[in-house]
Motif scaffolding. Sequence first.
Motif, short mmCIF file in Angstrom:
data_model
loop_
_atom_site.label_atom_id
_atom_site.label_comp_id
_atom_site.label_asym_id
_atom_site.label_seq_id
_atom_site.Cartn_x
_atom_site.Cartn_y
_atom_site.Cartn_z
N ASN A 93 41.23 38.53 29.81
CA ASN A 93 41.96 38.24 31.04
C ASN A 93 41.92 36.74 31.29
O ASN A 93 42.70 35.99 30.72
CB ASN A 93 41.37 39.04 32.19
CG ASN A 93 42.33 39.22 33.35
OD1 ASN A 93 43.29 39.98 33.23
ND2 ASN A 93 42.08 38.55 34.46
N GLY A 94 40.99 36.27 32.11
CA GLY A 94 40.86 34.84 32.33
C GLY A 94 40.15 34.14 31.19
O GLY A 94 39.28 34.72 30.52
N TRP A 108 38.79 42.16 30.91
CA TRP A 108 39.15 43.18 31.91
C TRP A 108 38.98 44.59 31.36
O TRP A 108 38.79 45.54 32.11
CB TRP A 108 40.60 42.95 32.34
CG TRP A 108 41.12 43.80 33.44
CD1 TRP A 108 41.90 44.91 33.33
CD2 TRP A 108 40.92 43.59 34.85
NE1 TRP A 108 42.21 45.42 34.57
CE2 TRP A 108 41.63 44.62 35.52
CE3 TRP A 108 40.24 42.65 35.60
CZ2 TRP A 108 41.65 44.72 36.92
CZ3 TRP A 108 40.25 42.74 36.98
CH2 TRP A 108 40.95 43.77 37.63
N GLY A 109 39.05 44.74 30.04
CA GLY A 109 38.93 46.06 29.44
C GLY A 109 37.50 46.50 29.24
O GLY A 109 37.13 47.65 29.54
N GLY A 135 31.42 45.28 36.63
CA GLY A 135 32.70 45.56 37.26
C GLY A 135 33.81 44.83 36.53
O GLY A 135 33.64 44.33 35.40
N LYS A 136 34.98 44.73 37.15
CA LYS A 136 36.16 44.16 36.49
C LYS A 136 36.07 42.63 36.45
O LYS A 136 36.45 41.94 37.38
CB LYS A 136 37.44 44.58 37.20
CG LYS A 136 37.76 46.07 37.15
CD LYS A 136 37.47 46.65 35.81
CE LYS A 136 38.61 46.96 34.96
NZ LYS A 136 38.18 47.58 33.69
N THR A 137 35.54 42.13 35.34
CA THR A 137 35.44 40.68 35.16
C THR A 137 36.85 40.10 35.06
O THR A 137 37.68 40.61 34.32
CB THR A 137 34.64 40.34 33.90
OG1 THR A 137 35.19 41.05 32.79
CG2 THR A 137 33.18 40.72 34.07
N ASN A 138 37.09 39.04 35.80
CA ASN A 138 38.46 38.55 35.91
C ASN A 138 38.68 37.15 35.36
O ASN A 138 39.57 36.94 34.54
CB ASN A 138 38.89 38.59 37.38
CG ASN A 138 40.37 38.34 37.58
OD1 ASN A 138 40.91 37.32 37.18
ND2 ASN A 138 41.04 39.30 38.20
N PHE A 139 37.86 36.17 35.79
CA PHE A 139 38.21 34.78 35.48
C PHE A 139 36.97 33.91 35.39
O PHE A 139 36.11 33.95 36.27
CB PHE A 139 39.12 34.24 36.58
CG PHE A 139 39.70 32.87 36.28
CD1 PHE A 139 40.79 32.73 35.45
CD2 PHE A 139 39.15 31.73 36.85
CE1 PHE A 139 41.33 31.48 35.17
CE2 PHE A 139 39.68 30.47 36.58
CZ PHE A 139 40.77 30.35 35.74
N PRO A 140 36.83 33.09 34.32
CA PRO A 140 35.74 32.14 34.20
C PRO A 140 36.22 30.71 34.44
O PRO A 140 37.39 30.39 34.22
CB PRO A 140 35.29 32.32 32.75
CG PRO A 140 36.59 32.59 32.03
CD PRO A 140 37.53 33.26 33.02
N LEU A 141 35.30 29.84 34.84
CA LEU A 141 35.64 28.44 35.10
C LEU A 141 34.43 27.57 34.81
O LEU A 141 33.32 27.86 35.26
CB LEU A 141 36.06 28.27 36.56
CG LEU A 141 36.53 26.88 37.00
CD1 LEU A 141 37.86 26.51 36.35
CD2 LEU A 141 36.66 26.82 38.53
#
Length: 345
Positions: A93-94, A108-109, A135-141
Amino acid sequence: MSIKSNTENPLKNWQVNREEIQFLGKDLQRPECILTEPNGTVWTADARGGVVKLNHDGLQKIITPYSENDLNNFEKLSNLENRYVLAQGSLPNGLCFDKNGNFIIANWGTDHLETMTRDGKMTTILTEIDGKPMGKTNFPLRDSKGRIWFTVTTRTNPWTEQLNTRATDGYIALIDENGVRIVAEGFCGTNEIRFDDNEEWLYVVESTAHKISRLRVKPNGDLYDREVYANVSGFPDGFAFDTFGNLWVTLIFTDQLIAITPEGEELMLLDDSNAESKKMLFEHYQNRTLTGEILGSVQGTLCPWMASLSFGGKDMKTVYLGSLRGTRVPFFQSPVAGQKMIHWR
């Protein structure tokens, strides 16, 4: 953000000319996040468990740790219910770069945080936090100190239920020299995060609450003084600042690109929505009756389920759009340059 005072906002009375939109890549799978580099290379997340390398000369290369047999199995999952609602398979995802130029991937999967080298060697960084599945990991920075921040949208399973419950179970976590810890929680659909130029504020998308929040950042990574930066007219997903101080935001499902000016005004930059399906979407949102089938019936034509944007090009004025259901990357020229991410500095 540093704002150019006493000058007219370059986005006032400006919109994307649809006839000038070009496209990069072909047959991409779920190119949700876009990374650009100073040498002109463009990277996209890809639902084949890795990333795709693109350039404007026509090069396109999938980089993934998975075998051809694995990829064939992923292909069998490529329908709306499996891929987008149940989130089956490996779904990068991210993305961000670590300090060595490798990829940090919020998957995300698998609900994991991963790292992958540019030749496809994958390592799982995290599968749980505080003894619980993430949970639903979305975005790293990544920040200027080399620390990795990442968001988790929800611990609700399936994630689509959170669209109706509005559960505030999203959070932000930080990986530093002391390990990993949750630094802020109680968000409604945590999505992308961005810093201002001086890393004094961390901006946070709360997709399901239709708003952008922000928190002050202490030197040790603690966050405080949370406030709402802007309420928006849809489901925000990805965002990025430009050098004037405008915050560009993608609205997923309705496939619109807006900008929030420093004064808080919302400007419509690109509208690829359908009036009838948009009306239906928001009626079900208000009634808390959204389903995967309803979401699946709502999308535009240019960048279906527009999910992110990234500035690039030699002058940082090329805008690339990421999407969940598109197969190529739309791009166009902006009248103002974008904020340089940490790997550009």
